[in-house]
Write a protein that holds these residues in place. Structure first.
Motif, short mmCIF file in Angstrom:
data_model
loop_
_atom_site.label_atom_id
_atom_site.label_comp_id
_atom_site.label_asym_id
_atom_site.label_seq_id
_atom_site.Cartn_x
_atom_site.Cartn_y
_atom_site.Cartn_z
N UNK A 123 0.84 -1.21 0.00
CA UNK A 123 0.00 0.00 0.00
C UNK A 123 0.87 1.25 0.00
N UNK A 124 0.21 2.40 -0.18
CA UNK A 124 0.93 3.67 -0.12
C UNK A 124 0.80 4.26 1.27
N UNK A 125 1.93 4.65 1.84
CA UNK A 125 1.92 5.47 3.04
C UNK A 125 1.88 6.92 2.58
N UNK A 126 0.91 7.67 3.08
CA UNK A 126 0.79 9.09 2.71
C UNK A 126 1.08 9.89 3.98
N UNK A 127 2.16 10.65 3.96
CA UNK A 127 2.59 11.40 5.16
C UNK A 127 1.96 12.79 5.15
N UNK A 128 0.91 13.02 5.96
CA UNK A 128 0.19 14.30 5.90
C UNK A 128 1.05 15.46 6.43
N UNK A 129 1.99 15.14 7.30
CA UNK A 129 2.84 16.22 7.85
C UNK A 129 3.81 16.69 6.77
N UNK A 130 4.38 15.71 6.07
CA UNK A 130 5.27 16.03 4.95
C UNK A 130 4.52 16.84 3.90
N UNK A 131 3.27 16.44 3.65
CA UNK A 131 2.47 17.15 2.63
C UNK A 131 2.26 18.61 3.06
N UNK A 132 1.88 18.78 4.35
CA UNK A 132 1.57 20.14 4.82
C UNK A 132 2.81 21.03 4.86
N UNK A 133 3.95 20.44 5.18
CA UNK A 133 5.15 21.25 5.32
C UNK A 133 5.53 21.91 3.99
N UNK A 134 5.12 21.29 2.89
CA UNK A 134 5.41 21.85 1.57
C UNK A 134 6.89 21.85 1.21
N UNK A 135 7.71 21.20 2.05
CA UNK A 135 9.16 21.24 1.80
C UNK A 135 9.57 20.36 0.64
N UNK A 136 8.80 19.30 0.45
CA UNK A 136 9.19 18.35 -0.60
C UNK A 136 7.92 17.72 -1.17
N UNK A 137 8.00 17.23 -2.38
CA UNK A 137 6.86 16.53 -2.97
C UNK A 137 6.89 15.04 -2.63
N UNK A 138 7.91 14.62 -1.88
CA UNK A 138 8.10 13.18 -1.64
C UNK A 138 7.38 12.73 -0.37
N UNK A 139 6.03 12.83 -0.35
CA UNK A 139 5.32 12.44 0.87
C UNK A 139 4.45 11.19 0.68
N UNK A 140 4.61 10.51 -0.46
CA UNK A 140 3.92 9.23 -0.64
C UNK A 140 4.94 8.18 -1.03
N UNK A 141 4.86 6.99 -0.39
CA UNK A 141 5.81 5.93 -0.73
C UNK A 141 5.17 4.57 -0.47
N UNK A 142 5.76 3.54 -1.05
CA UNK A 142 5.10 2.22 -1.00
C UNK A 142 5.65 1.40 0.18
N UNK A 143 4.72 0.77 0.90
CA UNK A 143 5.07 0.00 2.08
C UNK A 143 4.36 -1.35 2.05
N UNK A 144 4.73 -2.23 2.96
CA UNK A 144 4.07 -3.54 3.02
C UNK A 144 3.74 -3.92 4.47
N UNK A 145 2.81 -4.86 4.60
CA UNK A 145 2.45 -5.43 5.91
C UNK A 145 2.07 -6.89 5.64
N UNK A 146 2.24 -7.75 6.63
CA UNK A 146 1.93 -9.17 6.38
C UNK A 146 1.01 -9.73 7.46
N UNK A 147 0.28 -10.78 7.03
CA UNK A 147 -0.62 -11.47 7.95
C UNK A 147 -0.37 -12.96 7.85
N UNK A 148 -0.29 -13.61 9.00
CA UNK A 148 -0.10 -15.06 9.01
C UNK A 148 -1.36 -15.76 9.51
N UNK A 149 -2.44 -14.99 9.68
CA UNK A 149 -3.68 -15.59 10.18
C UNK A 149 -4.86 -15.24 9.26
#
Ligand code: FRU
Length: 503
Positions: free
Chosen positions: A108-134
């Motif tokens: 999924x995409x992690x969207x960092x709202x603080x990074x977005x608001x700071x306006x310092x960089x456009x790099x506030x979305x990135x791809x992450x993973x999570x796993x389930x064994x059940x």
């Protein structure tokens, strides 16, 4: 775990009775759809604290038949890296990631709202993973997240992952503003950039979002082609958001358009998956057991008015699950959409006529359907005539669906369908592209409390619209300028999937 939201009755006005909707609060895109161990999983963009969009979670439901759904607890919560935006899920049969055999892995995409608001960089979305064994009941976020960092692109989201046997790798596709990026991986953790595609093709009236890429065998043959679904907002077929598609090949590195398809889209033509206003961000189930079809679900709304649609306790529903098949006529490939077979099991006919005479206007009482119904028929020689189905209630509200012979197109007219004034563009008439009708044209119209889905000729034309009648439509009128009959005509009531009710 039993129903996690037992207190919800699903009897509110405008609550769809046989489409998936969240127990309460805001929902948008379907996410992480994966089949495993007899269960179809449907995760979805969810904000449990409000009926408008907010910090995104992944809500979760499961189904054995894609029709009846059981709500499960929220699967993914926002964390220090950000909100949980759209993405997909796979079953890691061979334990390539090392989390365990048959781990269910959400990407999924992690969207960092603080990074977005700071306006310092456009790099506030990135791809992450999570796993389930059940079996998807609980997820652990990978502690090395993100797995794909952002090089500085503002819109960098919505990863969809597939295992590609031919190139022996996981392939991820995601949207980056006006194109898609393809990445490859042996283990879902280390990814390498394969290629970019799409800047010069298709509709670009808005930001590209939620792509999907998958192989399909051409119906009745062994030929395999690759299908790329691509949502965009705005710039859709009826304004606001919509989903286009492309057919081509994938060689483990690059997606290339089929030459016929390319010549068509090079001439500016856009091929929409659904020509109604309300089918967005849809993608397909991973790991589902069929080669010649792909199971799809979309979000039945439009960003143009999704947040002000007139419901309070919850907002929005999904389309019915649909089966996508690939068909070839001459040299041209076309994606067709059909309603899944198991839907028939909750339909019960109350009108059946081999040949329904319509030489004079015809009225049929549909009150017993209580607003949840399906109409099917076959029409011969429609290309020289118009045909209108008018569904109305005692308050004078009505929905029109039909064939407009002058425009040679199918239409949905929701201008008088009920509550429409919450947004200027909502009361409208939506036309499909012109279509050459065959000798026998099959019509399938599926009406729920707040939606209509129209499928012509097993989904050669598909249109999905939402609507908000103040009470259910109780009368159907059929009129035409010269057709004499409709063949194999039936109307059925559709059971509530949330609560059995008498019909
Ligand atoms: C599409 C979308 C995605 C994003 C999600 C956020 O409707 O904008 O691009 O991941 O919704 O909720």
């Amino acid at each position: 775990m039993k129903n996690a939201h037992e207190q919800i009755s699903y009897t509110e006005l405008h609550r769809n009775q046989f489409h998936f909707s969240p127990p309460k609060a805001w929902m948008n895109d379907p996410n992480g759809m994966v089949y495993f161990d007899g269960e179809y999983h449907l995760f979805y963009q969810y904000y449990p604290d409000s009926n408008v969009w907010g910090p995104m979670h992944w809500g979760h439901a499961i189904s054995a038949d894609l029709i009846h759904w059981e709500h499960l607890p929220i699967a993914l919560y926002p964390d220090s890296l950000g909100y949980i935006f759209s993405g997909s899920a796979v079953i890691d049969k061979d334990n390539t990631a090392g989390f365990g055999e048959n781990a269910m892995i959400a990407i999924f995409t992690h969207h960092d709202p603080i990074g977005e608001k700071s306006g310092k960089s456009d790099a506030f979305q990135y791809q992450s993973i999570a796993y389930s064994l059940d079996r998807g009941r609980t997820f652990t976020k990978y502690d090395g997240n993100p797995v794909i960092a952002n090089p500085g692109i503002k819109d960098f989201r919505d990863p969809k992952v597939i295992w590609d046997d031919d190139s022996d790798q996981w392939v991820m596709i995601f949207a980056a503003y006006d194109h898609v990026k393809l990445y490859g991986s042996a283990n879902l953790i280390e990814w390498k950039h394969l290629s970019d595609w799409g800047k010069e093709y298709g509709a670009h009236g808005g930001v590209w979002e939620c792509p999907d890429l998958f192989p399909l065998k051409v119906k009745g043959t062994a030929e395999k082609k690759w299908v790329l679904l691509q949502s965009l907002n705005p710039g859709g077929p009826q304004g606001g958001s919509g989903t286009q598609y492309f057919i081509g090949d994938f060689d483990g590195h690059e997606f290339t358009l089929d030459p016929e398809f390319e010549s068509m889209v090079q001439n500016g033509k856009v091929i929409w998956l659904d020509q109604g206003a309300d089918n967005y961000a849809g993608v397909t189930w991973s790991n589902a057991p069929a080669l010649h079809e792909r199971l799809f679900i979309g979000w039945m709304s439009n960003w143009q008015y999704a947040q002000i649609a007139p419901t309070e306790n919850w907002r929005s529903a999904m389309t019915l699950p649909r089966k996508l098949t690939l068909n070839k006529t001459g040299k041209m490939y076309k994606l067709q959409t059909e309603i899944i077979k198991s839907f028939d099991e909750i339909c019960k006919n109350f009108v059946v006529e081999d040949k329904l005479s319509i030489s004079t206007d015809r009225s049929i009482d549909i009150s017993q359907s209580n607003g949840a119904m399906r109409l099917r028929c076959s029409v011969s020689d429609i290309k020289n005539h118009s045909l209108n189905f008018l569904f109305s209630n005692m308050l004078g509200e009505n929905l029109k669906v039909g064939y407009d012979q002058k425009k040679e197109s199918w239409y949905i007219d929701r201008r008088q369908s009920g509550l429409t004034d919450f947004e200027d563009k909502f009361p409208a008439i939506h036309h499909s592209d012109p279509i050459i009708c065959t000798e026998n044209t099959a019509v399938d119209i599926i009406l729920d409390a707040a939606s209509v889905e129209v499928l012509i000729n097993q989904g050669q034309v598909v249109m999905t619209d939402i609507l908000f009648p103040t009470e259910p439509y109780s009368l159907l009128k059929i009129n035409t300028d010269g057709l004499s009959k409709l063949d194999d005509f039936s109307i059925s009531s559709v059971h509530s999937i949330w609560k059995e009710r008498k019909y």
